[in-house]
Structure formats: structure tokens, C-alpha cells
Design an enzyme around this catalytic site. Structure first.
Site, PDB file in Angstrom:
ATOM      1  N   TYR A  16       0.955  -1.125   0.219  1.00 44.16           N
ATOM      2  CA  TYR A  16       0.123  -0.103   0.068  1.00 44.16           C
ATOM      3  C   TYR A  16       0.968   1.302  -0.097  1.00 44.16           C
ATOM      4  O   TYR A  16       0.553   2.204   0.856  1.00 44.16           O
ATOM      5  CB  TYR A  16      -0.848  -0.132   1.046  1.00 44.16           C
ATOM      6  CG  TYR A  16      -1.625  -1.369   1.336  1.00 44.16           C
ATOM      7  CD1 TYR A  16      -2.545  -1.796   0.458  1.00 44.16           C
ATOM      8  CD2 TYR A  16      -1.407  -2.020   2.375  1.00 44.16           C
ATOM      9  CE1 TYR A  16      -3.134  -3.024   0.475  1.00 44.16           C
ATOM     10  CE2 TYR A  16      -2.000  -3.430   2.565  1.00 44.16           C
ATOM     11  CZ  TYR A  16      -2.859  -3.714   1.526  1.00 44.16           C
ATOM     12  OH  TYR A  16      -3.458  -4.854   1.810  1.00 44.16           O
ATOM     13  N   TYR A 149     -13.489  -6.719   4.025  1.00 45.27           N
ATOM     14  CA  TYR A 149     -11.999  -6.894   3.426  1.00 45.27           C
ATOM     15  C   TYR A 149     -11.663  -8.276   3.264  1.00 45.27           C
ATOM     16  O   TYR A 149     -11.777  -9.124   4.281  1.00 45.27           O
ATOM     17  CB  TYR A 149     -10.823  -6.312   4.140  1.00 45.27           C
ATOM     18  CG  TYR A 149      -9.486  -6.662   3.586  1.00 45.27           C
ATOM     19  CD1 TYR A 149      -9.081  -5.811   2.494  1.00 45.27           C
ATOM     20  CD2 TYR A 149      -8.889  -7.580   4.067  1.00 45.27           C
ATOM     21  CE1 TYR A 149      -7.951  -6.055   1.843  1.00 45.27           C
ATOM     22  CE2 TYR A 149      -7.528  -7.574   3.575  1.00 45.27           C
ATOM     23  CZ  TYR A 149      -7.210  -7.146   2.378  1.00 45.27           C
ATOM     24  OH  TYR A 149      -5.769  -7.152   1.834  1.00 45.27           O
ATOM     25  N   ASP A 254     -15.386 -15.728   5.987  1.00 41.69           N
ATOM     26  CA  ASP A 254     -13.985 -15.603   6.030  1.00 41.69           C
ATOM     27  C   ASP A 254     -13.368 -15.261   7.289  1.00 41.69           C
ATOM     28  O   ASP A 254     -13.637 -14.156   7.843  1.00 41.69           O
ATOM     29  CB  ASP A 254     -13.699 -14.133   4.907  1.00 41.69           C
ATOM     30  CG  ASP A 254     -12.155 -13.691   5.021  1.00 41.69           C
ATOM     31  OD1 ASP A 254     -11.479 -14.346   5.812  1.00 41.69           O
ATOM     32  OD2 ASP A 254     -12.008 -13.174   4.184  1.00 41.69           O
ATOM     33  N   LYS A 283      -3.882 -16.197   8.407  1.00 41.94           N
ATOM     34  CA  LYS A 283      -2.988 -15.440   9.175  1.00 41.94           C
ATOM     35  C   LYS A 283      -2.883 -16.361  10.711  1.00 41.94           C
ATOM     36  O   LYS A 283      -1.740 -16.680  10.474  1.00 41.94           O
ATOM     37  CB  LYS A 283      -3.930 -14.200   9.856  1.00 41.94           C
ATOM     38  CG  LYS A 283      -4.159 -13.298   8.441  1.00 41.94           C
ATOM     39  CD  LYS A 283      -4.599 -11.896   9.119  1.00 41.94           C
ATOM     40  CE  LYS A 283      -4.321 -10.907   8.068  1.00 41.94           C
ATOM     41  NZ  LYS A 283      -5.741 -10.505   7.295  1.00 41.94           N
TER      42      LYS A 283
HETATM   43  C1  LIG Z   1      -5.706 -10.350   5.686  1.00 44.98           C
HETATM   44  C2  LIG Z   1      -7.152 -10.939   5.218  1.00 44.98           C
HETATM   45  C3  LIG Z   1      -7.274 -11.623   3.915  1.00 44.98           C
HETATM   46  C4  LIG Z   1      -5.920 -11.799   3.076  1.00 44.98           C
HETATM   47  O1  LIG Z   1      -5.053 -12.584   3.506  1.00 44.98           O
HETATM   48  P1  LIG Z   1      -3.703 -12.714   2.832  1.00 44.98           P
HETATM   49  O2  LIG Z   1      -2.839 -13.511   3.540  1.00 44.98           O
HETATM   50  O3  LIG Z   1      -2.952 -11.046   3.209  1.00 44.98           O
HETATM   51  O4  LIG Z   1      -3.811 -12.679   1.468  1.00 44.98           O
HETATM   52  C5  LIG Z   1      -8.466 -12.020   3.686  1.00 44.98           C
HETATM   53  N1  LIG Z   1      -9.679 -11.916   4.545  1.00 44.98           N
HETATM   54  C6  LIG Z   1      -9.583 -11.362   5.754  1.00 44.98           C
HETATM   55  C7  LIG Z   1     -10.596 -11.353   6.568  1.00 44.98           C
HETATM   56  C8  LIG Z   1      -8.080 -10.823   6.226  1.00 44.98           C
HETATM   57  O5  LIG Z   1      -8.159 -10.277   7.462  1.00 44.98           O
END
Ligand SMILES: *Cc1c(COP(=O)(O)O)cnc(C)c1O
Length: 436
Positions: A16, A149, A254, A283
Site C-alpha cells: 500500500y 475486506y 472469511d 493469518k
Molecule cells: C488478511 C485478510 C485476508 C487476506 O489474507 P492474505 O494472507 O493477506 O492474502 C483475507 N480476508 C481477511 C478477513 C483478512 O483479514
């Protein structure tokens, strides 16, 4: 010889950021427990858990040993046609740990890729063939909450918040998904809450209007992370589960940010006892030691995809099922299995309340919100990031604010005095921001 900072600014493109960068990055030369050691010798607390993944902290002996043991066996093999015990065990562990109902796991190499896979699963299972033999691909769109996101790859970006994800920048190239209004703010809203009922009615109508084009709904349960650190009621998950069932849509959670205890429960879904059809994790999956993510799928979704004309899931990352990453994930899950994190996250939540809630009286502060090991201070005005970062570092803490949001997601191993140092640094940073 130029400094690391100078060499970095010349050659390295950061996330970014423009190139050359608007402001320099801080070189890290060492890390242990909750601490980062900067090149200038300062030892600071990582209040970000390195973008929310280092839940056990740095240089944890169990984590390091698991990776060393695996590196001495084999570091990588292709996953097409080959398999190995670390991957098998990891998939079994994830199924055992997740809300019950999942049957299969697809391993991915990052969160964004996991989201891509989830969207492909939802779309592929919705493809049908007419009696004449032509493919019906009319249900390729996703519905998603505004403010979300889901990652930076093209498909994932398409379901990010349209403004936060800068959709307009790309014209029509991102595709057009169905954006649902953001649920009303606040964890505590119950099913009889008028704002929640109005929201549910609006969402039902929008989905009904697009029912013939939609294959699924994707969202971050309970906490929208990078889209605005926004907390909403678990009741929303029940409402969306009912709508998805009603309309024959695949429900995708997600859990890349919310998973593995961050919000005080094992999963965001656990807050509502709702089970989605597809769940993405990432993560904290590896405890932050390697890059890996995973997609959990119910047998119904798998079966529908098998019956569809597409038959096979068209995805296969080169580093899929990487054994080092699997070893790290297994070690991290092993540490979480002791359940010590529950008391830790509860302690962090209490301490964040004590340290951050009083900031609501500061003029510059618009809102303070806390859920599990997540503490957020929203200001009225956008934050001067390099300036605030420097102020917090002087107070011994690494934070990385964005927009109007100063927040912390500390490692679970943090002690009370670490949390107190973090909230004190945040308070100092907020006061500085107010004086600007
Ligand atoms: C960080 C994140 C992603 C993307 O994961 P990356 O490993 O950075 O590609 C997708 N969804 C959520 C909710 C996130 O916090």
C-alpha cells in the site's frame, strides 16, 4: 555503504505504498516473545502481532522446533499426486477444531488465495447444464457486506468494500457483485433490535431482487477487519444463514482475521453457533511462522460441485500443502489446544477496556470498541501515520494505524504490563494527534 533504510527505500516496494516510498520503513534485526528489536537498538512491543498472525509471539521454542524438525525431513514436495502426513494431520485437525459440519479442506498459500478458492467453489457448484446441453452460468455473482475486506487478489478484491477497495479505479474490470448494507454497529444487538430488523429487511429484499444471479454470500463474521475494524452483532450471522438457506445460496465465512481465538471464541461463527458452508482461515493458522491458509468445505458443497458440469475444483497453488507451513500450523494449533489462550484473551480484553475506554472523552476520539484481543480507537480525522508511528515507538510500542483507526491486536502471550504499555502508548499517540 548506505543504511538498510536507504537501500530499502531504493529497491523494495512495500504494501500500500508508492515507489519511491513516502516515508521510510523501520528495519527489524531481531524478535523474541512480544518484542521487535529495531536497527537502532530499541526493543518495542509488537501491538499488531505482525498483521494479526503472531499469536504465540516470536521465537517460540515449540514453533521453531517443529519447523526445524520438518526442514530436516523435507521442506517441500508438489501436492498434485503426492501427499504427506503433515498435510493430512493438519486437515484432520482443522476439521476437528472447526464448527461441526465440515468434511473437506483445501490448503492454500495465503488468505487471498483461500478466498479465491472459496469464490470458485461457490461459483462452480452453481453451474448447471440445460437439457439441451448448454452451460448455465447465470449465477456467478456474490453478495457481500459493505465495509468488508477479503484480500488483494482480483477476485477477493471484487468482494471488498467498493470504496475501500477502490473499485472505481478499475472501471468494470473487477466485475459487479451485490453489496449489502453494513449491519448496524455493536455486538450486543438482539433479534428484536429495531435497527437490526430494518437491516435484515433491506438485505432480504436486495438478495431477493438478485436471486437468479447469485451463488453465495461472503462476509467476515462479527468483526470486519481491514475494512474498518467494525464490530457487529452475532445475530447478523443467524439472519444471513436463514436467508442463504431460503435462497439456496452458499454461505462463506472469511475467518482469516477472526479465527483461532482472536475475538474471544475459537471462531467468529462460534459467537452465533452458526455453521457456514465454506470457511476460510489464514493469518494465525501458522502462528505467523509461515504463510498458509485453508478452505473448509461441507460435503454438500463438494457433492454439488462434483455433480456440476465443472466436476473438479480448478485450483492448485505450486506451494499447496507446503510441509514446513503444515508443521508450523500443527504446532500452533497444538499450543492453542491447551486452551490457555482463552484466559489470555479474556485478560487482554479486560485490560484493553481499562486502558482504552477512558479515551472516549478525548475530543479527537470518535469511538472506542473492543472485542476479545482487539482494541480499536477511531478518531474523527485521518491519522498522520508516520508521525503517530514514531510517537508510539518512543513510548515502546509498534502500531500501524490506517485511515482514522488506531488499533491493537496483541500476541496472546502478552502479559498485563505489555497490554498496559500498549494502551498507554495509544493514549499518548491520541493526545499527540489531538494537538496537531
Ligand atoms: C488478511 C485478510 C485476508 C487476506 O489474507 P492474505 O494472507 O493477506 O492474502 C483475507 N480476508 C481477511 C478477513 C483478512 O483479514
Amino acid at each position: 555503504m548506505n543504511t538498510l533504510t536507504e537501500r530499502d527505500a531504493a529497491a523494495v516496494w512495500h504494501p500500500y505504498a508508492p515507489m519511491p516510498p513516502a516515508y521510510p520503513a523501520y528495519p527489524v534485526i531481531d524478535a523474541h516473545e512480544v518484542y521487535l528489536t529495531l536497527e537502532d537498538g530499541r526493543e518495542v512491543i509488537d501491538a499488531m502481532s505482525s498483521w494479526w498472525c503472531m499469536v504465540h509471539g516470536y521465537r517460540h521454542p515449540v514453533m521453531s522446533q517443529a519447523i526445524k524438525d520438518q526442514v530436516d525431513r523435507f521442506s517441500h514436495v508438489m501436492f498434485g499426486g503426492l501427499t504427506h502426513e503433515p498435510a493430512i494431520r493438519l486437515c484432520e485437525e482443522l476439521l476437528a477444531l472447526a464448527p461441526s459440519g465440515f468434511a473437506h479442506v483445501f490448503l492454500a498459500d495465503s488468505g487471498s488465495v483461500a478466498v479465491e478458492v472459496a469464490l470458485k467453489l461457490a461459483r462452480q457448484q452453481a453451474i448447471t447444464r440445460s437439457p439441451q446441453g448448454t452451460l448455465d452460468t447465470s449465477r456467478m455473482r456474490l453478495a457481500t457486506l459493505r465495509g468488508g475486506y477479503h484480500g488483494d487478489t482480483w477476485g477477493a478484491m471484487g468482494v471488498c468494500d467498493p470504496e475501500g477497495g477502490m473499485h472505481a479505479l478499475y472501471g468494470d474490470a473487477l466485475g459487479h457483485q451485490v453489496f449489502l448494507p453494513r449491519p448496524p454497529a455493536g455486538y450486543g444487538r438482539t433479534s428484536d433490535d429495531p435497527a437490526l430488523q430494518t437491516w435484515a429487511g433491506d438485505v432480504s429484499a436486495l438478495i431477493e431482487a438478485h436471486r437468479n444471479e447469485l451463488c453465495g454470500i461472503v462476509l467476515e463474521p462479527v468483526l470486519q477487519g481491514a475494512g474498518g475494524m467494525y464490530i457487529y452483532s452475532p445475530e447478523v450471522l443467524r439472519i444471513l444463514r436463514a436467508i442463504a438457506d431460503d435462497q439456496g445460496l452458499v454461505l462463506i465465512f472469511d475467518e482469516i482475521a477472526t479465527g483461532f481465538g482472536r475475538t474471544g471464541q475459537w471462531w467468529g461463527a462460534s459467537h452465533a453457533d452458526v455453521v457456514p458452508d465454506i470457511m476460510c482461515v489464514g493469518k494465525a493458522l501458522t502462528g505467523g511462522y509461515m504463510t498458509q491458509a485453508a478452505v473448509l468445505v461441507t460435503s454438500q458443497v463438494a457433492e454439488r460441485l462434483r455433480q456440476s458440469p465443472s466436476e473438479v475444483l480448478m485450483h492448485g497453488p505450486t506451494f499447496m500443502g507446503n510441509p514446513l507451513a503444515c508443521a508450523a500450523s500443527l504446532a500452533s494449533i497444538g499450543l492453542l489446544r491447551t486452551e490457555d489462550w482463552k484466559d489470555q484473551v479474556a485478560m487482554i480484553e479486560t485490560r484493553l477496556h481499562q486502558g482504552l475506554s477512558p479515551l472516549i472523552t478525548v475530543d479527537a476520539v470518535a469511538d472506542v470498541r473492543i472485542l476479545g484481543a482487539v482494541g480499536v480507537v477511531e478518531l474523527h480525522h485521518p491519522i498522520d501515520v508516520p508521525r503517530l508511528t514514531a510517537t508510539a515507538l518512543d513510548a515502546g510500542v509498534w502500531v500501524r494505524p490506517f485511515g482514522k483507526l488506531l488499533y491493537t491486536m496483541p500476541p496472546y502471550i502478552a502479559q498485563t504490563h505489555h497490554i498496559d504499555t500498549i494502551t498507554a502508548a495509544m493514549a499518548i499517540a491520541v493526545e499527540h494527534a489531538e494537538r496537531q
